[in-house]
Scaffold this active site. Sequence first.
Site, mmCIF file in Angstrom:
data_model
loop_
_atom_site.group_PDB
_atom_site.id
_atom_site.type_symbol
_atom_site.label_atom_id
_atom_site.label_comp_id
_atom_site.label_asym_id
_atom_site.label_seq_id
_atom_site.Cartn_x
_atom_site.Cartn_y
_atom_site.Cartn_z
ATOM 1 N N ARG A 36 0.831 -1.212 0.000
ATOM 2 C CA ARG A 36 0.000 0.000 0.000
ATOM 3 C C ARG A 36 0.864 1.260 0.000
ATOM 4 N NH1 ARG A 36 -4.991 -2.225 3.699
ATOM 5 N NH2 ARG A 36 -6.228 -2.807 1.889
ATOM 6 N N LYS A 199 -19.734 -15.307 3.074
ATOM 7 C CA LYS A 199 -21.172 -15.088 3.274
ATOM 8 C C LYS A 199 -21.895 -14.492 2.078
ATOM 9 C CE LYS A 199 -21.022 -14.016 8.177
ATOM 10 N NZ LYS A 199 -21.085 -12.819 9.012
HETATM 11 P P1 AMP Z 1 -14.740 -12.982 2.282
HETATM 12 O O1 AMP Z 1 -14.038 -12.017 3.188
HETATM 13 O O2 AMP Z 1 -16.204 -12.907 2.310
HETATM 14 O O3 AMP Z 1 -14.165 -12.957 0.878
HETATM 15 O O4 AMP Z 1 -14.433 -14.411 2.874
HETATM 16 C C1 AMP Z 1 -13.161 -14.953 2.959
HETATM 17 C C2 AMP Z 1 -13.203 -16.104 3.912
HETATM 18 O O5 AMP Z 1 -14.153 -17.060 3.454
HETATM 19 C C3 AMP Z 1 -11.885 -16.851 4.022
HETATM 20 O O6 AMP Z 1 -11.369 -16.659 5.298
HETATM 21 C C4 AMP Z 1 -12.267 -18.295 3.760
HETATM 22 O O7 AMP Z 1 -11.664 -19.200 4.662
HETATM 23 C C5 AMP Z 1 -13.763 -18.297 3.971
HETATM 24 N N1 AMP Z 1 -14.396 -19.407 3.272
HETATM 25 C C6 AMP Z 1 -14.331 -19.707 1.968
HETATM 26 N N2 AMP Z 1 -14.982 -20.852 1.708
HETATM 27 C C7 AMP Z 1 -15.490 -21.290 2.881
HETATM 28 C C8 AMP Z 1 -16.237 -22.431 3.264
HETATM 29 N N3 AMP Z 1 -16.591 -23.346 2.373
HETATM 30 N N4 AMP Z 1 -16.577 -22.552 4.551
HETATM 31 C C9 AMP Z 1 -16.194 -21.621 5.455
HETATM 32 N N5 AMP Z 1 -15.485 -20.537 5.159
HETATM 33 C C10 AMP Z 1 -15.128 -20.361 3.888
#
Ligand code: AMP
Length: 393
Positions: A36, A199
């Site tokens: 950054r 999510k």
């Molecule tokens: P985000 O910040 O929404 O992009 O989410 C990223 C996080 O989603 C990472 O820490 C991943 O470990 C988690 N993640 C991805 N796939 C899964 C899954 N199948 N079950 C639980 N967590 C997940």
Amino acid sequence: MSKVTVRDLDVKGKHVIVRVDFNVPHKGDVITDDNRIQAALPTINYLTEHGAKVLLLSHLGKVKTDEDKAKNDMSIVAKRLAEVQDAPVTFVNATRGEELENAVKAQEEGSIVLMQNTRYEKGESKNDPELGAYWASLGDAFVEDAFGSVHRAHASTVGIPSNLKEVAVGFLVEKELNVLGKALNDPQRPFVAILGGAKVSDKIGVIDNLLKIADKVLIGGGMSYTFAAANGGKIGTSLLEADKEDLAKEFMEKGKGKLFLPVDTVEANDFSNPTEIKTVKAGEIDDGFMGLDIGPETIADFQKQLEGAKTVFWNGPMGVFEDPRFAVGTEEICKTLAGLDGATTIIGGGDSASAAKNLGFAEKFSHISTGGGASLEYMEGKELPGVAIIPEK
Ligand code: AMP
């Protein structure tokens, strides 16, 4: 239409306040990734080379308590900044008051003052009008170059420019807006979006908008299980947002023919200490098991959907990629994107950006956004307050 940029300002001899994104990852005093800081250099160097007196403002981390303050002291950034560019850097361990004002007054042309963490001030995140006006009083002009923060209406991103006439975006924000703006408004087609991560609720807006503008939307990661459940599938103990199943159904209805979901999944009996790992069909997860990555058939299907793509936007890992046993889907998709010929490939920041860097593929992408939250909100079609406040040319 394009925004007034730093090139349009006459900066010689002027005090120019620059909102940069120096929210660097660090362990104690050690900066673990100075990307950054590097990303802010084109604007900083341009200003110092053109005789501006530069005042840099940024937040670092979340600051609620005195302990947070100690943990997120901007002086570590000042040291690194002095190492990576030639202009003299003065660090001011204050966010207002005489010491700051005197340091600014004493500045020579081509010098830099870096102020302490903007979040040491409670009014920063509330866009307190007094604070924005005070900081603005320290400069003649303002440059917005913290793309990672432009989705937030804070005193340093919106308050300051509301109080100054000469305002512009810096080179980093300009580049982000050009690349993301092209994908959003006039993408070369086919345009394929890949969304993953934890999510559905975090990505509702972006799924909705991408279903309108992309030719295909591929969904993996934790959020795909809410879709599988909405389809009547068995998802065991996988991540589920039951209150989003109706929305997932709506997306599947709207996205018929363009929304692609995993066809198989890698399941395990435990998240942190898995002793049994298997690949099963999507929607057929065993009781007591959870889906933690996309399976090989899904990887192959997503690769097929990506063939011939001319624009790709990727945000969010395909599985729990922090654990190498469940990183295969994310890695394979990353490799596929890195190898796409003649396509504009964009990573919307966050974990997908880390995955590309860790795999050594960062150089192979057309653009890795420096703002996860900001790039998602932009692709949702939302107005970014820190950008909206800068006038068009
Ligand atoms: P985000 O910040 O929404 O992009 O989410 C990223 C996080 O989603 C990472 O820490 C991943 O470990 C988690 N993640 C991805 N796939 C899964 C899954 N199948 N079950 C639980 N967590 C997940």
